[in-house]
Motif scaffolding. Structure first.
Motif, short mmCIF file in Angstrom:
data_model
loop_
_atom_site.label_atom_id
_atom_site.label_comp_id
_atom_site.label_asym_id
_atom_site.label_seq_id
_atom_site.Cartn_x
_atom_site.Cartn_y
_atom_site.Cartn_z
N GLY A 1 0.82 -1.21 0.00
CA GLY A 1 0.00 0.00 0.00
C GLY A 1 0.85 1.25 0.00
O GLY A 1 2.06 1.20 -0.16
N SER A 2 0.20 2.37 0.20
CA SER A 2 0.87 3.67 0.16
C SER A 2 1.13 4.19 1.57
O SER A 2 0.36 3.92 2.50
CB SER A 2 0.02 4.68 -0.61
N TYR A 3 2.21 4.92 1.72
CA TYR A 3 2.53 5.57 2.98
C TYR A 3 3.29 6.86 2.68
O TYR A 3 3.66 7.13 1.52
CB TYR A 3 3.35 4.64 3.89
N TRP A 4 3.50 7.66 3.70
CA TRP A 4 4.08 8.98 3.52
C TRP A 4 5.49 9.05 4.09
O TRP A 4 5.77 8.48 5.14
CB TRP A 4 3.21 10.05 4.18
N VAL A 5 6.38 9.73 3.35
CA VAL A 5 7.75 9.96 3.82
C VAL A 5 8.07 11.45 3.71
O VAL A 5 7.34 12.21 3.06
CB VAL A 5 8.78 9.15 3.00
N ALA A 6 9.15 11.85 4.36
CA ALA A 6 9.57 13.25 4.32
C ALA A 6 10.13 13.58 2.93
O ALA A 6 10.99 12.87 2.41
CB ALA A 6 10.61 13.52 5.39
N GLN A 7 9.64 14.66 2.34
CA GLN A 7 10.11 15.05 1.01
C GLN A 7 11.51 15.66 1.07
O GLN A 7 12.28 15.58 0.11
CB GLN A 7 9.13 16.06 0.39
N HIS A 8 11.86 16.22 2.23
CA HIS A 8 13.21 16.77 2.45
C HIS A 8 13.50 16.69 3.94
O HIS A 8 12.62 16.33 4.74
CB HIS A 8 13.30 18.21 1.95
N ASP A 9 14.71 17.02 4.34
CA ASP A 9 15.04 17.00 5.76
C ASP A 9 14.14 17.97 6.53
O ASP A 9 13.92 19.10 6.10
CB ASP A 9 16.51 17.41 5.98
N ILE A 10 13.63 17.50 7.66
CA ILE A 10 12.77 18.32 8.51
C ILE A 10 13.46 18.49 9.85
O ILE A 10 13.79 17.52 10.52
CB ILE A 10 11.39 17.67 8.70
N GLU A 11 13.69 19.73 10.24
CA GLU A 11 14.40 20.01 11.48
C GLU A 11 13.50 19.86 12.70
O GLU A 11 12.27 20.00 12.60
CB GLU A 11 15.00 21.43 11.44
N ARG A 12 14.11 19.60 13.81
CA ARG A 12 13.37 19.48 15.07
C ARG A 12 12.64 20.78 15.38
O ARG A 12 13.17 21.87 15.16
CB ARG A 12 14.34 19.16 16.21
N GLY A 13 11.41 20.67 15.88
CA GLY A 13 10.62 21.85 16.21
C GLY A 13 9.78 22.38 15.07
O GLY A 13 9.04 23.35 15.24
N THR A 14 9.87 21.73 13.89
CA THR A 14 9.13 22.19 12.71
C THR A 14 7.69 21.70 12.74
O THR A 14 7.43 20.53 13.05
CB THR A 14 9.81 21.70 11.41
N LEU A 15 6.75 22.57 12.40
CA LEU A 15 5.35 22.18 12.25
C LEU A 15 5.19 21.51 10.88
O LEU A 15 5.52 22.10 9.85
CB LEU A 15 4.44 23.40 12.34
N ILE A 16 4.69 20.27 10.86
CA ILE A 16 4.59 19.52 9.61
C ILE A 16 3.41 20.03 8.78
O ILE A 16 2.28 20.11 9.26
CB ILE A 16 4.39 18.02 9.89
N THR A 17 3.69 20.37 7.52
CA THR A 17 2.67 20.83 6.58
C THR A 17 2.60 19.86 5.40
O THR A 17 3.55 19.09 5.16
CB THR A 17 2.99 22.25 6.07
N PRO A 18 1.48 19.85 4.65
CA PRO A 18 1.32 18.87 3.57
C PRO A 18 2.42 18.88 2.53
O PRO A 18 2.77 17.83 1.97
CB PRO A 18 -0.03 19.27 2.94
N ASP A 19 3.01 20.05 2.24
CA ASP A 19 4.05 20.12 1.21
C ASP A 19 5.36 19.47 1.64
O ASP A 19 6.27 19.32 0.82
CB ASP A 19 4.30 21.58 0.83
N MET A 20 5.46 19.05 2.89
CA MET A 20 6.67 18.37 3.37
C MET A 20 6.59 16.87 3.17
O MET A 20 7.56 16.16 3.46
CB MET A 20 6.89 18.67 4.86
N LEU A 21 5.44 16.38 2.69
CA LEU A 21 5.22 14.94 2.55
C LEU A 21 5.22 14.53 1.09
O LEU A 21 4.83 15.28 0.21
CB LEU A 21 3.87 14.54 3.17
N VAL A 22 5.66 13.31 0.85
CA VAL A 22 5.55 12.70 -0.48
C VAL A 22 5.13 11.25 -0.28
O VAL A 22 5.54 10.60 0.68
CB VAL A 22 6.88 12.79 -1.27
N GLN A 23 4.28 10.75 -1.18
CA GLN A 23 3.72 9.41 -1.03
C GLN A 23 4.58 8.37 -1.72
O GLN A 23 5.09 8.60 -2.82
CB GLN A 23 2.30 9.39 -1.58
N GLN A 24 4.74 7.23 -1.07
CA GLN A 24 5.45 6.10 -1.65
C GLN A 24 4.58 4.86 -1.52
O GLN A 24 3.63 4.82 -0.74
CB GLN A 24 6.79 5.87 -0.95
N SER A 25 4.93 3.82 -2.28
CA SER A 25 4.20 2.56 -2.23
C SER A 25 5.18 1.44 -1.92
O SER A 25 6.32 1.44 -2.40
CB SER A 25 3.50 2.30 -3.56
#
Length: 212
Positions: A88-112
């Motif tokens: 199935g599909s799941y989500w991974v980080a599209q780029h490095d995300i630093e500690r304390g960052t609020l996660i927004t949809p543009d930070m995610l990319v879908q993989q299978s």
């Protein structure tokens, strides 16, 4: 799809357990492969089998123990072992995300891929990721782990807050001081000017509800 030996295809117990596991997992991905170990030949037949998952709150992916209640009163319980692979599909980080960052949809990319290869702490639902705060650095391409994220605080310790108590025929609100921080759904203690203490549930920024 099912994957099991034809030698046990006609066994009523295995068929029942396979059907149960498939019902539990078909919504998790695009394809489900279930391998079920046959019961011990030394055990008596299981009459009127009723399968169940011992760990009801855990997703049935990977190695899974399946309980089966047997007999007319279902007092006899035995356990079977299964390997469940879900593609199935799941989500991974599209780029490095630093500690304390609020996660927004543009930070995610879908993989299978095979969801059973993910950690048991991995989050598959996008809604469980977006809006959370990273508690550690998340590398590009990494799956999101439950313990990597935290819901943002809607109430801060020492903040003046509104506490609402309501029933079928009344609604009362009072102002007090939050004695601890809390995210949505958390229960925190609030002190009023009278030194009275209550525990209330965070429902919105600065607003809490007393549950009856």
């Amino acid at each position: 799809m099912f994957c099991f030996s034809h030698a046990y295809a006609d066994d009523a117990l295995l068929q029942q357990v396979h059907q149960f596991l498939y019902q539990q997992t078909q919504s998790l991905g695009e394809e489900v492969v279930i391998e079920l170990r046959p019961p011990s030949p030394h055990l008596p037949p299981c009459v009127q089998p009723e399968p169940f998952l011992p760990n009801a709150g855990q997703s049935p992916i990977g190695r899974v123990s399946v309980g089966v209640r047997c007999g007319e009163t279902h007092q006899q319980v035995r356990y079977l072992q299964a390997q469940i692979d879900v593609i199935g599909s799941y989500w991974v980080a599209q780029h490095d995300i630093e500690r304390g960052t609020l996660i927004t949809p543009d930070m995610l990319v879908q993989q299978s891929g095979n969801l059973s290869n993910l950690s048991s702490q991995a989050l598959i639902d996008k809604a469980e990721i977006v809006g959370k705060i990273a508690q550690r650095q998340i590398r590009s391409g990494s799956a999101f782990q439950n313990h990597f994220l935290q819901a943002p605080s809607l109430v801060e310790r020492g903040q003046r807050v509104t506490v609402i108590a309501q029933g079928s025929s009344f609604r009362v609100s009072r102002e007090g001081e939050a004695l601890e921080s809390g995210a949505q759904g958390d229960r925190v203690r609030v002190r009023f000017n009278t030194r009275e203490l209550v525990t209330a549930r965070v429902i919105e920024p600065g607003i809490l509800m007393v549950d009856f």
